[in-house]
Write an enzyme that holds these catalytic residues in place. Structure first.
Site, PDB file in Angstrom:
ATOM      1  N   SER A  48       0.856  -1.190   0.000  1.00  0.00           N
ATOM      2  CA  SER A  48       0.000   0.000   0.000  1.00  0.00           C
ATOM      3  C   SER A  48       0.890   1.237   0.000  1.00  0.00           C
ATOM      4  O   SER A  48       2.110   1.141   0.204  1.00  0.00           O
ATOM      5  CB  SER A  48      -0.894   0.002   1.245  1.00  0.00           C
ATOM      6  OG  SER A  48      -0.086   0.186   2.396  1.00  0.00           O
ATOM      7  N   ASP A  81      -1.475  -1.574  -3.829  1.00  0.00           N
ATOM      8  CA  ASP A  81      -2.836  -1.601  -3.289  1.00  0.00           C
ATOM      9  C   ASP A  81      -3.312  -0.156  -3.052  1.00  0.00           C
ATOM     10  O   ASP A  81      -2.585   0.646  -2.470  1.00  0.00           O
ATOM     11  CB  ASP A  81      -2.809  -2.390  -1.960  1.00  0.00           C
ATOM     12  CG  ASP A  81      -4.196  -2.686  -1.411  1.00  0.00           C
ATOM     13  OD1 ASP A  81      -5.147  -2.765  -2.202  1.00  0.00           O
ATOM     14  OD2 ASP A  81      -4.305  -2.867  -0.178  1.00  0.00           O
ATOM     15  N   HIS A 210     -12.154  -6.812  -1.988  1.00  0.00           N
ATOM     16  CA  HIS A 210     -11.426  -6.145  -0.904  1.00  0.00           C
ATOM     17  C   HIS A 210     -12.136  -6.454   0.407  1.00  0.00           C
ATOM     18  O   HIS A 210     -13.272  -6.911   0.419  1.00  0.00           O
ATOM     19  CB  HIS A 210     -11.408  -4.631  -1.143  1.00  0.00           C
ATOM     20  CG  HIS A 210     -10.409  -4.216  -2.176  1.00  0.00           C
ATOM     21  ND1 HIS A 210      -9.355  -3.383  -1.891  1.00  0.00           N
ATOM     22  CD2 HIS A 210     -10.278  -4.532  -3.475  1.00  0.00           C
ATOM     23  CE1 HIS A 210      -8.634  -3.194  -2.982  1.00  0.00           C
ATOM     24  NE2 HIS A 210      -9.176  -3.886  -3.966  1.00  0.00           N
ATOM     25  N   GLY A 211     -11.457  -6.161   1.508  1.00  0.00           N
ATOM     26  CA  GLY A 211     -12.102  -6.330   2.812  1.00  0.00           C
ATOM     27  C   GLY A 211     -12.477  -7.770   3.091  1.00  0.00           C
ATOM     28  O   GLY A 211     -13.556  -8.051   3.603  1.00  0.00           O
ATOM     29  N   ASN A 254      -8.349  -9.895  -1.208  1.00  0.00           N
ATOM     30  CA  ASN A 254      -7.413  -9.070  -0.429  1.00  0.00           C
ATOM     31  C   ASN A 254      -7.535  -9.316   1.071  1.00  0.00           C
ATOM     32  O   ASN A 254      -8.625  -9.167   1.629  1.00  0.00           O
ATOM     33  CB  ASN A 254      -7.719  -7.586  -0.657  1.00  0.00           C
ATOM     34  CG  ASN A 254      -7.291  -7.096  -2.018  1.00  0.00           C
ATOM     35  OD1 ASN A 254      -6.962  -7.880  -2.902  1.00  0.00           O
ATOM     36  ND2 ASN A 254      -7.293  -5.788  -2.188  1.00  0.00           N
ATOM     37  N   ASP A 256      -5.641  -8.312   4.738  1.00  0.00           N
ATOM     38  CA  ASP A 256      -4.654  -7.538   5.486  1.00  0.00           C
ATOM     39  C   ASP A 256      -4.927  -7.638   6.992  1.00  0.00           C
ATOM     40  O   ASP A 256      -4.090  -8.084   7.783  1.00  0.00           O
ATOM     41  CB  ASP A 256      -4.707  -6.071   5.026  1.00  0.00           C
ATOM     42  CG  ASP A 256      -3.657  -5.209   5.707  1.00  0.00           C
ATOM     43  OD1 ASP A 256      -2.770  -5.763   6.387  1.00  0.00           O
ATOM     44  OD2 ASP A 256      -3.708  -3.975   5.560  1.00  0.00           O
ATOM     45  N   ARG A 281      13.771 -10.803  18.542  1.00  0.00           N
ATOM     46  CA  ARG A 281      13.780 -12.018  17.720  1.00  0.00           C
ATOM     47  C   ARG A 281      12.923 -13.138  18.294  1.00  0.00           C
ATOM     48  O   ARG A 281      12.487 -14.015  17.554  1.00  0.00           O
ATOM     49  CB  ARG A 281      15.229 -12.498  17.532  1.00  0.00           C
ATOM     50  CG  ARG A 281      16.030 -11.549  16.657  1.00  0.00           C
ATOM     51  CD  ARG A 281      17.490 -11.881  16.693  1.00  0.00           C
ATOM     52  NE  ARG A 281      18.027 -11.767  18.054  1.00  0.00           N
ATOM     53  CZ  ARG A 281      19.308 -11.849  18.370  1.00  0.00           C
ATOM     54  NH1 ARG A 281      20.204 -12.045  17.416  1.00  0.00           N
ATOM     55  NH2 ARG A 281      19.712 -11.727  19.620  1.00  0.00           N
TER      56      ARG A 281
END
Ligand code: 13P
Length: 317
Positions: A48, A81, A210-211, A254, A256, A281
């Site tokens: 994005s 995106d 999307h979403g 999509n 995210d 780490r």
């Protein structure tokens, strides 16, 4: 190996959906590649505007190039995106991207066509494909917020006119989803009738959802049990709806938010269980494997798991 987004769509259309995952850093990239190799899936990496500006876009591009060397078996496309016009041109000119998304869905229909047309021309001159958006999703994506009342489903006739006039190669359609962690409060789901109507009028044309995060409630509960304060009870897309949507032409899905929830859960639990620890780490290692498992699971639900060899064969033709 970076391929064109079109090559992935040609293989997937009507059979399964390609997962498009948003990436911001090294650990996510590592988990993403591991998960896709684990599940033998082709995939799309999405950057994005916010991700490109998080450190320096060259850092992310460098990490992705290196991941391609570390995992030579991987087959993937790199996608911008939710770009504005200028960011699309920047990505097209960089030569690194397989495709860009121009999101002018908040403009008038005519203006959306005009902007998408300009971007498509420049992209096609450079061998890159373009995703555009028609109809408005609810929720928050980067710096654009759309309230639920202004979200409206994509009109099929308009979709046809839009595709013909704008020259875009795939279309993000509003079919009931919204961005973010708070999508549905009740038993809502995807509007399959609408997807069917759009596919009927645009046969063979790749649609994008999307979403698509499912916002697992168990994940939300674990985050809150470890000190988070996410709103409980709001649901996302039912993962069992991914594949039926893919059969109707939804070729890119999509995701995210669900990946962010994995990150938040791992880090909150790690530091609440080991409050004396300060080595990044420790949680990083746990996160990379948890993210890989998450990606592999999503790919199973999308139907892209196990497709890698077949995609490789199709690329030789
Ligand atoms: P989610 O917020 O549901 O993960 O959607 C992400 C997205 O659509 C990115 O473009």
């Amino acid at each position: 190996m970076i391929v064109t987004t079109k090559e992935l769509y040609d293989h997937a259309y009507g059979q399964y959906a390609v997962g498009a995952y948003n990436i911001n850093n090294l650990e996510q990239t590592m988990g993403l590649f591991r998960g896709n190799i684990q599940s033998q899936s082709p995939f799309i990496i999405q950057l994005s505007k916010g991700a490109r500006g998080y450190t320096d876009k060259r850092m992310l591009e460098g990490i992705i190039r290196s991941a391609g060397e570390v995992f030579p078996e991987a087959i993937f496309a790199v996608h911008l995106d939710h770009g504005d016009e200028q960011t699309c041109y920047d990505c097209i000119d960089s030569g690194f991207y397989s495709s860009v998304m121009i999101d002018a869905s908040h403009e008038t229909f005519e203006e959306n066509i005009a902007i998408t047309r300009r971007v498509s021309q420049r992209a096609h001159d450079n061998g890159i494909s373009v995703e555009a958006e028609l109809g408005m999703l609810g929720g928050v994506e980067e710096d654009i917020a759309v309230d639920e009342d202004n979200a409206c489903l994509t009109n099929p006739d308009e979709a046809k006119e839009f595709v013909e006039k704008s020259g875009c190669d795939s279309l993000a359609v509003a079919i009931g989803t919204s961005h973010g962690a708070y999508k549905f409060t009740g038993g809502q789901g995807l509007h399959f009738n609408r997807i069917e109507e759009i596919q009927k009028i645009l046969p063979g044309f790749p649609l994008v959802m999307h979403g698509s995060s499912s916002v697992p409630q168990d994940e939300v509960r674990r985050i809150n049990a470890a000190g988070g304060q996410l709103k409980e009870g709001a649901k996302g897309v039912d993962e069992n709806e991914y594949l039926p949507a893919a059969k109707l032409g939804v070729t890119k899905v999509n995701i995210d938010t669900d990946g962010r929830l994995v990150w938040t859960r791992v880090h909150r639990e790690f530091f609440s269980e080991k409050p004396e620890d300060f080595d990044l780490r420790g949680p990083g290692k746990i996160f990379m494997q948890a993210y890989a498992d998450f990606i592999a699971h999503k790919n199973e639900m999308l139907g892209s798991a196990g497709q890698l060899d077949d995609v490789r064969e199709s690329l030789k033709k």
